[in-house]
Scaffold this motif. Structure first.
Motif, short mmCIF file in Angstrom:
data_model
loop_
_atom_site.label_atom_id
_atom_site.label_comp_id
_atom_site.label_asym_id
_atom_site.label_seq_id
_atom_site.Cartn_x
_atom_site.Cartn_y
_atom_site.Cartn_z
N PRO A 381 0.83 -1.22 0.00
CA PRO A 381 0.00 0.00 0.00
C PRO A 381 0.86 1.26 0.00
CG PRO A 381 0.20 -0.83 2.22
CD PRO A 381 0.98 -1.79 1.35
N TRP A 382 0.23 2.34 -0.47
CA TRP A 382 0.81 3.68 -0.35
C TRP A 382 -0.07 4.48 0.59
CZ3 TRP A 382 0.29 1.38 -5.27
CH2 TRP A 382 1.50 1.00 -5.86
N ARG A 383 0.49 4.81 1.73
CA ARG A 383 -0.30 5.45 2.77
C ARG A 383 -0.06 6.97 2.75
NH1 ARG A 383 1.61 0.63 5.19
NH2 ARG A 383 -0.11 -0.75 5.82
N GLY A 393 -12.51 17.79 6.88
CA GLY A 393 -11.67 17.60 5.71
C GLY A 393 -10.41 16.79 5.96
N VAL A 394 -10.27 16.19 7.16
CA VAL A 394 -9.10 15.37 7.46
C VAL A 394 -9.18 14.09 6.62
CG1 VAL A 394 -7.85 14.16 9.26
CG2 VAL A 394 -8.99 16.32 9.76
N TRP A 395 -8.05 13.68 6.04
CA TRP A 395 -8.04 12.45 5.25
C TRP A 395 -6.86 11.57 5.66
CZ3 TRP A 395 -3.78 11.81 1.96
CH2 TRP A 395 -3.02 12.97 1.72
N ASN A 396 -7.14 10.27 5.62
CA ASN A 396 -6.15 9.26 5.99
C ASN A 396 -6.51 7.99 5.22
OD1 ASN A 396 -4.20 7.70 7.13
ND2 ASN A 396 -4.94 7.87 9.25
N ARG A 397 -5.63 7.54 4.32
CA ARG A 397 -5.99 6.45 3.42
C ARG A 397 -4.76 5.66 3.02
NH1 ARG A 397 -8.37 9.11 -1.77
NH2 ARG A 397 -7.08 7.76 -3.06
N GLU A 398 -5.04 4.46 2.49
CA GLU A 398 -3.99 3.65 1.89
C GLU A 398 -4.47 3.20 0.51
OE1 GLU A 398 -4.84 -0.82 3.60
OE2 GLU A 398 -3.41 0.46 4.68
N GLU A 399 -3.57 3.29 -0.46
CA GLU A 399 -3.92 3.02 -1.85
C GLU A 399 -3.23 1.76 -2.35
OE1 GLU A 399 -2.66 6.48 -3.94
OE2 GLU A 399 -4.28 7.76 -3.18
N TRP A 400 -3.91 1.09 -3.30
CA TRP A 400 -3.38 -0.09 -3.97
C TRP A 400 -3.67 0.01 -5.46
CZ3 TRP A 400 -1.12 -4.39 -1.36
CH2 TRP A 400 -1.20 -4.34 0.04
N ARG A 410 -7.26 1.40 -9.55
CA ARG A 410 -6.74 2.03 -8.34
C ARG A 410 -7.82 1.92 -7.26
NH1 ARG A 410 -3.85 6.69 -7.20
NH2 ARG A 410 -2.31 5.85 -8.66
N ILE A 411 -7.49 1.28 -6.13
CA ILE A 411 -8.42 1.17 -5.02
C ILE A 411 -7.78 1.83 -3.80
CG2 ILE A 411 -9.47 -0.94 -5.93
CD1 ILE A 411 -7.88 -2.49 -3.80
N HIS A 412 -8.61 2.20 -2.85
CA HIS A 412 -8.06 2.74 -1.61
C HIS A 412 -9.01 2.44 -0.45
CE1 HIS A 412 -10.77 6.22 -2.34
NE2 HIS A 412 -10.75 6.33 -1.02
N ARG A 413 -8.45 2.42 0.75
CA ARG A 413 -9.21 2.18 1.97
C ARG A 413 -9.16 3.43 2.83
NH1 ARG A 413 -8.38 0.11 7.29
NH2 ARG A 413 -6.13 0.04 6.92
N ASP A 414 -10.34 3.88 3.26
CA ASP A 414 -10.43 5.00 4.19
C ASP A 414 -10.12 4.47 5.58
OD1 ASP A 414 -11.24 7.07 5.91
OD2 ASP A 414 -12.65 7.82 4.42
N VAL A 415 -8.99 4.90 6.13
CA VAL A 415 -8.52 4.36 7.41
C VAL A 415 -9.50 4.68 8.52
CG1 VAL A 415 -6.64 4.45 9.09
CG2 VAL A 415 -6.14 4.48 6.64
N ALA A 416 -10.13 5.83 8.49
CA ALA A 416 -11.04 6.22 9.57
C ALA A 416 -12.28 5.34 9.64
CB ALA A 416 -11.45 7.68 9.41
N THR A 417 -12.80 4.96 8.48
CA THR A 417 -14.04 4.16 8.44
C THR A 417 -13.79 2.71 8.10
OG1 THR A 417 -14.43 4.69 6.11
CG2 THR A 417 -15.32 6.21 7.76
N GLY A 418 -12.64 2.39 7.51
CA GLY A 418 -12.35 1.03 7.10
C GLY A 418 -13.01 0.62 5.80
N ARG A 419 -13.68 1.51 5.10
CA ARG A 419 -14.39 1.18 3.88
C ARG A 419 -13.44 1.23 2.68
NH1 ARG A 419 -19.59 4.73 3.16
NH2 ARG A 419 -19.81 3.21 1.43
N TRP A 420 -13.75 0.36 1.70
CA TRP A 420 -12.94 0.29 0.48
C TRP A 420 -13.70 0.98 -0.67
CZ3 TRP A 420 -8.01 -1.49 -0.20
CH2 TRP A 420 -7.45 -2.21 0.87
N PHE A 421 -12.90 1.57 -1.59
CA PHE A 421 -13.48 2.24 -2.76
C PHE A 421 -12.60 1.96 -3.97
CE2 PHE A 421 -14.74 4.71 0.92
CZ PHE A 421 -16.09 4.92 0.72
N VAL A 422 -13.24 1.88 -5.14
CA VAL A 422 -12.52 1.85 -6.39
C VAL A 422 -12.45 3.30 -6.89
CG1 VAL A 422 -12.46 0.99 -8.76
CG2 VAL A 422 -13.38 -0.45 -6.93
#
Length: 427
Positions: A381-383, A393-400, A410-422
């Motif tokens: 991941p790229w965090r 507006g705070v953001w914290n994520r990891e990308e794959w 390109r997918i990423h996970r929102d660290v605060a909520t744990g949800r995944w998105f494409v």
């Protein structure tokens, strides 16, 4: 040669004077604000441009008639002779060099607007015309009437010479109207805007100018604060219909909220854009029509969603803003070397929610509305995180980056909520 424009039947107010100045600036940049209802400009060389001085005078009369003023026009070798002829003769008058005294001789003394005591003295002497005053000996005129008498004597002979004093203060293109009754809706207000903009564009055209920025101020009923709208265009224009329509669309998108009781319109002058069409090149659409189309789209989708995307100076992913098109920038695109291959990421807006199964701390299976299946390869991941100093507006994520369903995503996970998105797909 100097040309004088005199409006004998118009009121001596600021509106009349502005119309005269605008008309004079349409012919020469050296214009003198001589007196109420009177302006003089330098006409040197304009005779060859218009064919003759008679043609120039006729063109001035035509332009002032279009502006709604009935004027007299006179052209002479010196400014004061032109002023005297314009005040004494109707229509267009051309005074040849050296013939000033003869042409002005039959005009009454009142043409010179002398002081009342001098006029009374001359009438007691039996002098009633400029020719009679010009025939008096200049020494005796000086002894009996002083320096003012000498000046009037030179004016009567058409021999008074002085330099032209051009108007130097920059003009303001402002038109105001106090409404007889409050206007609560946009449709009748559009007629007022169109009238004011027609006057402003006519003044701009008279000086060979256009505008790229216009300001509208509405005085509102029972409101101490006026309503203001600013219109900034990508190119200089002077089409009143285009400007009026753009303001109407702006009012529809942002209503004033109260009835208008006064209207003020100001345009900032600028040089018009040069346009040269190619002989074998098809005509391109007018930029004004594109601006109207964009304004209509902005009313439907919102003003912040129309324009050219500009990447923001931040590490936040996919951070951009929409700005107005700027056609003045003509920068060539840098071409990449032929042996360099690049992938383009096409973002999904909005991003697509997905279900991801992990195996050995890496994505192994994906399911989202476009399909589902195993993930053949994953890189990451790229965090990243940012804006932690803000309350929102705070953001914290990891990308794959993954390979699945015969495509790269390109997918990423929102660290605060744990949800995944494409987030997007690579082309």
């Amino acid at each position: 040669m100097f040309a004088c424009i005199f409006a004998p039947h118009s009121p001596a107010d600021a509106a009349t004077q502005q119309l005269l100045l605008d008309g004079a600036y349409g012919f020469s940049p050296r214009v003198e604000d001589t007196a109420p209802r009177t302006v003089v400009f330098d006409a040197t060389g304009l005779g060859s441009l218009f064919g003759s001085m008679e043609a120039l005078a006729a063109r001035i009369l035509e332009q002032m008639q279009q502006a709604g003023l009935a004027v007299n026009v006179a052209i002479a070798a010196n400014p004061d002779a032109a002023v005297t002829a314009a005040r004494g003769f109707s229509g267009a008058t051309i005074v040849a060099t050296g013939d000033e005294g003869r042409r002005l001789a039959k005009l009454p003394l009142s043409t010179l607007e002398p002081p009342a005591e001098i006029l009374e003295t001359l009438e007691r002497w039996g002098i009633h015309t400029l020719g009679g005053l010009a025939g008096l000996p200049p020494v005796q005129v000086s002894e009996r009437l002083g320096q003012e008498g000498v000046r009037l004597h030179k004016l009567a002979r058409g021999a008074h010479t002085r330099p032209l004093v051009p108007r130097e203060d920059p003009p303001r293109f402002v038109e105001c109207m106090d409404l007889d009754y409050a206007i609560p809706t946009i449709e009748p207000l559009a007629f007022v805007l169109n009238s004011l903009l027609e006057t402003l564009c006519r003044r701009l055209s008279a000086r060979s100018l256009a505008t790229q920025e216009a300001f509208l101020t509405l005085g509102l009923e029972r409101s101490p604060e006026p309503y203001r709208r600013t219109l900034r265009l990508p190119l200089p224009v002077r089409n009143p219909r285009v400007l009026a329509k753009l303001f109407v669309l702006a009012l529809e998108a942002h209503p004033p909220g109260a009835a208008a009781v006064s209207v003020e319109m100001e345009t900032i002058p600028i040089r018009p854009r040069p346009l040269q069409n190619g002989l074998f090149v098809p005509l391109s659409p007018d930029p004004e029509k594109l601006e109207l189309t964009l304004a209509r789209i902005a009313v439907v989708v919102g003003s912040g969603r129309v324009g050219s995307p500009e990447i923001l100076d931040t590490r936040r992913p996919d951070a951009f803003r929409m700005k107005k098109y700027d056609v003045t920038l003509n920068r060539p695109f840098a071409s990449a070397p032929s042996n360099v291959y690049r992938l383009a990421l096409r973002f999904f807006r909005p991003r697509i929610a997905a279900s991801i199964e992990m195996k050995n701390e890496a994505p192994a299976w994906i399911a989202f509305p476009h399909g589902h299946g195993p993930i053949a390869a994953a890189s990451g991941p790229w965090r990243g995180s940012g804006d932690w100093w803000k309350t929102d507006g705070v953001w914290n994520r990891e990308e794959w980056d993954i390979e699945a369903l015969d495509s790269l995503y390109r997918i990423h996970r929102d660290v605060a909520t744990g949800r995944w998105f494409v987030e997007g797909i690579y082309d």
